[in-house]
Design a protein around this motif. Structure first.
Motif, short mmCIF file in Angstrom:
data_model
loop_
_atom_site.label_atom_id
_atom_site.label_comp_id
_atom_site.label_asym_id
_atom_site.label_seq_id
_atom_site.Cartn_x
_atom_site.Cartn_y
_atom_site.Cartn_z
N SER A 105 0.88 -1.17 0.00
CA SER A 105 0.00 0.00 0.00
C SER A 105 0.91 1.22 0.00
N GLU A 106 0.36 2.37 -0.31
CA GLU A 106 1.17 3.59 -0.33
C GLU A 106 1.79 3.86 1.04
N GLU A 107 1.07 3.52 2.10
CA GLU A 107 1.54 3.76 3.48
C GLU A 107 2.74 2.88 3.83
N ALA A 108 2.78 1.67 3.29
CA ALA A 108 3.85 0.72 3.63
C ALA A 108 5.02 0.76 2.64
N LEU A 109 4.89 1.53 1.59
CA LEU A 109 5.89 1.55 0.52
C LEU A 109 7.29 1.88 1.02
N LEU A 110 7.44 2.94 1.77
CA LEU A 110 8.77 3.37 2.22
C LEU A 110 9.41 2.32 3.14
N GLU A 111 8.67 1.82 4.10
CA GLU A 111 9.23 0.83 5.04
C GLU A 111 9.60 -0.47 4.32
N ASN A 112 8.77 -0.89 3.39
CA ASN A 112 9.08 -2.11 2.64
C ASN A 112 10.29 -1.92 1.73
N TYR A 113 10.44 -0.72 1.18
CA TYR A 113 11.61 -0.41 0.37
C TYR A 113 12.88 -0.46 1.23
N LYS A 114 12.83 0.18 2.39
CA LYS A 114 13.98 0.18 3.28
C LYS A 114 14.36 -1.25 3.67
N SER A 115 13.38 -2.07 3.93
CA SER A 115 13.62 -3.46 4.29
C SER A 115 14.31 -4.21 3.14
N LEU A 116 13.88 -3.93 1.93
CA LEU A 116 14.47 -4.59 0.76
C LEU A 116 15.93 -4.18 0.59
N VAL A 117 16.22 -2.90 0.72
CA VAL A 117 17.61 -2.43 0.61
C VAL A 117 18.46 -3.08 1.71
N ASN A 118 17.90 -3.19 2.91
CA ASN A 118 18.64 -3.83 4.00
C ASN A 118 18.91 -5.30 3.71
N SER A 119 18.00 -5.97 3.01
CA SER A 119 18.26 -7.37 2.66
C SER A 119 19.40 -7.47 1.65
#
Length: 141
Positions: A105-119
């Protein structure tokens, strides 16, 4: 009178040739694993992550990258020893994170992106630390 001119012409010709070969050596250092399919794929994945970053910054829907990025599980690495169970687990985790990001969702986009970069960073810290500095450029605050 012709000898100094010939000498100067040869000197210029050889210096240009040396600069050209020096550039090839530097390129080899920039991409030491340039022929490995996994290395080539990782460079493409980085470019995709740059596109994803822009989409996240602009709050836009992210197109799907899953099919292309799945190849990381099967692409031949420079060093066959890299393809361990841990690598596979981290690769599967990355793909799950990418899928989650693509469906965010638009609300979770930033946190999910950060998580992906961290992976990406976690895997590269274990297997191939060279690109870590470049991957850090993908971070968003």
């Amino acid at each position: 009178m012709h000898k100094p001119f010939l000498f100067l012409a040869l000197l210029i010709l050889f210096s240009c040739g040396n600069e050209e070969s020096k550039g090839k050596v530097e390129e080899g250092i920039k991409y030491p694993n340039q022929d490995a399919p996994l290395a080539l794929l990782m460079r493409e994945m980085f470019l995709d992550m740059e596109e994803i970053r822009v989409s996240v910054e602009e709050g836009k829907t992210i197109r799907t990258y899953i099919e292309e990025h799945k190849k990381l599980l099967t692409a031949k690495p420079t060093d066959a020893g890299v393809k361990t169970e841990t690598f596979q687990t981290m690769g599967i985790s990355y793909l799950a994170g990418l899928k989650q990001l693509e469906q965010s969702s638009e609300e979770a986009l930033l946190e999910n992106y950060k998580s992906l970069v961290n992976s990406c960073l976690a895997c590269h810290n274990n297997f191939c630390p060279g690109p870590v500095k470049r991957i850090n450029l993908l971070k968003l605050d």
